[in-house]
Design an enzyme around this catalytic site. Structure first.
Site, PDB file in Angstrom:
ATOM      1  N   CYS A   1      -8.052  61.954 -66.890  1.00 17.70           N
ATOM      2  CA  CYS A   1      -8.500  63.139 -66.160  1.00 17.70           C
ATOM      3  C   CYS A   1      -7.333  63.925 -65.578  1.00 17.70           C
ATOM      4  O   CYS A   1      -6.328  63.346 -65.157  1.00 17.70           O
ATOM      5  CB  CYS A   1      -9.421  62.717 -65.026  1.00 17.70           C
TER       6      CYS A   1
ATOM      7  N   ARG B   1       0.268  62.722 -62.826  1.00 13.51           N
ATOM      8  CA  ARG B   1       0.082  61.302 -63.129  1.00 13.51           C
ATOM      9  C   ARG B   1       1.297  60.774 -63.893  1.00 13.51           C
ATOM     10  O   ARG B   1       1.219  60.469 -65.089  1.00 13.51           O
ATOM     11  CB  ARG B   1      -1.218  61.084 -63.896  1.00 13.51           C
TER      12      ARG B   1
ATOM     13  N   ILE C   1       4.517  58.136 -64.918  1.00 14.62           N
ATOM     14  CA  ILE C   1       4.488  56.704 -65.232  1.00 14.62           C
ATOM     15  C   ILE C   1       5.809  56.016 -64.858  1.00 14.62           C
ATOM     16  O   ILE C   1       6.150  54.972 -65.391  1.00 14.62           O
ATOM     17  CB  ILE C   1       4.152  56.449 -66.719  1.00 14.62           C
TER      18      ILE C   1
ATOM     19  N   ASP D   1     -11.785  58.090 -56.249  1.00 17.88           N
ATOM     20  CA  ASP D   1     -12.771  58.415 -57.286  1.00 17.88           C
ATOM     21  C   ASP D   1     -14.133  58.786 -56.702  1.00 17.88           C
ATOM     22  O   ASP D   1     -14.931  59.456 -57.368  1.00 17.88           O
ATOM     23  CB  ASP D   1     -12.940  57.229 -58.260  1.00 17.88           C
TER      24      ASP D   1
ATOM     25  N   ILE E   1      -4.261  59.725 -52.391  1.00 19.58           N
ATOM     26  CA  ILE E   1      -3.848  59.212 -53.706  1.00 19.58           C
ATOM     27  C   ILE E   1      -3.556  60.375 -54.654  1.00 19.58           C
ATOM     28  O   ILE E   1      -2.506  60.417 -55.287  1.00 19.58           O
ATOM     29  CB  ILE E   1      -4.949  58.304 -54.314  1.00 19.58           C
TER      30      ILE E   1
END
Ligand code: UD1
Length: 442
Positions: free
Chosen positions: A120, A125, A127, A327, A349
């Site tokens: 999403c 995001r 890594i 979430d 987050i």
């Protein structure tokens, strides 16, 4: 593209069964390749992220079968032969959890070649934490234009030593990759700053079932003593219930339920969601039961918005477990939009995860940006309209808005919802909601 047509304002009554956890089953499916044998996983959700992961496993050389069952599906993975260490972009980009094959493949084949993951769009995001953790274990990692590669040097395959890795943030995915990679080393690995989510415990328990020695699951310091080879012929493992799907139906119960029971939950995993809803004026009763070795609960709604308008909880801060889950943050927004008073929402987050909030404005919600998140001023009701789903949980939030709103809502969804919800329209219809699904719109 799927269009969900929802006629809102109906009261929800009855029972809903929570499926197995998406975020638990995906890394466990990756981990099945660590063992040269057959794993049988029970309580698996039938969702598209699982189907993509099954395809990945088949491409790697495994034999995979899903058996549908009313009480939770079973997936069997025969990982006796894993013949490839490469996951191409066409598969990797379809879900975020493809990144956890980095650790699993390195444990099994001593190398991995995985295209960049999808998932999403809920903010940045990166890594880097995954890469640093693997490097700190002595695993070489390389970043190419299209692939991330790992390779275990021969020096790491000999005499065992102790390795300490420090995660700068308790990343769920990086903890999962670290656990799997560490399980394939003869070394003792201390993971400091580990994530403590129930899905991590589930993965750790699966690795223990294979034979890895793991201590400290559910704490910030996990100690793993792995082995170079796993040869267990048959492994049976049960996936935990999905706490985010449970949160979805708890929020629906709070906003539209009269008598509703949410079955097959782990109450402890839903504690903070229930706390926020209680704070808003809901009353729930918990009924404990055991199913095999699992301690489960039915959470029953006793009082919700059906009886009396709910109040704002004041502030909701989404953070790492056991705090309110990021979430579930999007899922709560429609309910906050019709609660009495103002609510501040902060997501520690994914601080920019507010696409669902801005979409809800179309349904009449009064939502504004603040320096740290958003501010919602509760209105008496939402109105039916056309809404876009921007991501998995954001899409589910639009469906919740449709159920709560007056009139007809059409949710246009680029098949995000099916990535993480097993039969959402069917479960909602069984509760009395009016929702129809038109598939494959161009
Ligand atoms: C997992 C869940 C997702 C959930 C999230 C947080 C799966 C498949 N997905 O995602 O549903 O919302 O946990 O509970 O299990 N970060 C970095 N560098 C990294 C990794 C992460 O900076 O290398 C940052 C991210 O940008 C984010 C935060 O850390 O701000 C949390 O990410 P992480 O816990 O890794 O989430 P995922 O594992 O991707």
């Amino acid at each position: 593209m799927t269009k969900y047509i929802i006629n809102g304002g109906r009261v929800l009554r009855g029972d809903v069964m929570i499926s197995g956890s998406k975020n638990a089953v995906l890394p466990v499916l990756s981990a099945t390749i660590i063992n040269r044998g057959i794993t049988t996983l029970t309580n698996c959700p039938d969702i598209s992220d699982v189907r993509v992961t099954m395809d990945i496993l088949e491409n790697l050389g495994c034999k995979v079968r899903l058996t549908k069952n009313e009480f939770g599906n079973t997936i069997q993975v025969d990982a006796t032969n894993v013949t490839s260490s490469t996951i191409n972009a066409d598969k990797a980009c379809k879900c975020r959890s493809s990144v956890t094959f980095l650790g699993a493949l390195t444990a099994r084949l001593r190398e991995a070649n995985v295209a960049y993951p999808g998932g999403c769009t809920i903010g940045e995001r990166p890594i880097d934490i995954h890469e640093n953790a693997l490097s700190d274990m002595g695993i070489n990692t390389f970043r190419g234009d299209n692939f991330i590669k790992t390779q275990l040097p021969f020096t790491c395959r000999g005499e065992a030593c102790t390795r300490n890795i420090y995660l700068k943030f308790p990343s769920v995915g990086a903890t999962e990759n670290s656990l799997m990679a560490a399980a394939g080393l003869a070394d003792t690995v201390n993971i400091y700053g580990a994530a403590t989510e129930p899905e991590i415990i589930c993965l750790g328990n699966y690795l223990k079932e294979l034979g890895a020695h793991i201590e400290g699951l559910g704490t910030g310091h996990i100690k793993v003593k792995g082995q170079l080879l796993y040869n267990k012929e048959n492994v049976a493992f049960n996936i935990i219930p999905d706490r985010i799907e449970a949160a979805t139906y708890l929020i629906l119960a709070a906003g539209a339920g009269e008598k509703m029971k949410i079955h097959s939950t782990v109450a402890e995993h839903c504690k903070e969601t229930v706390n926020v809803l209680k704070h808003m004026g809901c009353v729930f009763k918990e009924h404990k039961y055991t199913c095999g070795e699992q301690k489960l609960s039915v959470i029953e709604l006793k009082e919700g918005a059906y009886k009396k308008r709910l109040n704002s909880p004041g502030i909701v801060v989404a953070d790492a477990y056991p705090a309110f889950p990021t979430d579930a943050q999007s899922l709560l927004l429609p309910l906050l939009s019709v609660a009495e008073g103002e609510t501040y929402v902060v997501d520690k987050i994914f601080p920019k995860r507010f696409n669902a909030a801005y979409e809800l404005v179309k349904a009449g919600a009064d939502i504004r940006r603040t320096a740290f998140g958003i501010k919602i001023r509760g209105k008496k009701s939402l109105k039916g309209c056309d809404l876009m789903s921007h991501d998995l949980r954001g899409g589910a939030a639009m469906v919740i808005a449709g159920v709560l709103a007056n009139g007809q809502t059409c949710v246009f969804d680029d098949d995000f919802i099916k990535r993480g919800y097993d039969n959402m329209p069917g479960k909602l219809r069984a509760l009395g909601a009016s929702i129809t699904e038109c598939q494959n719109l161009s």
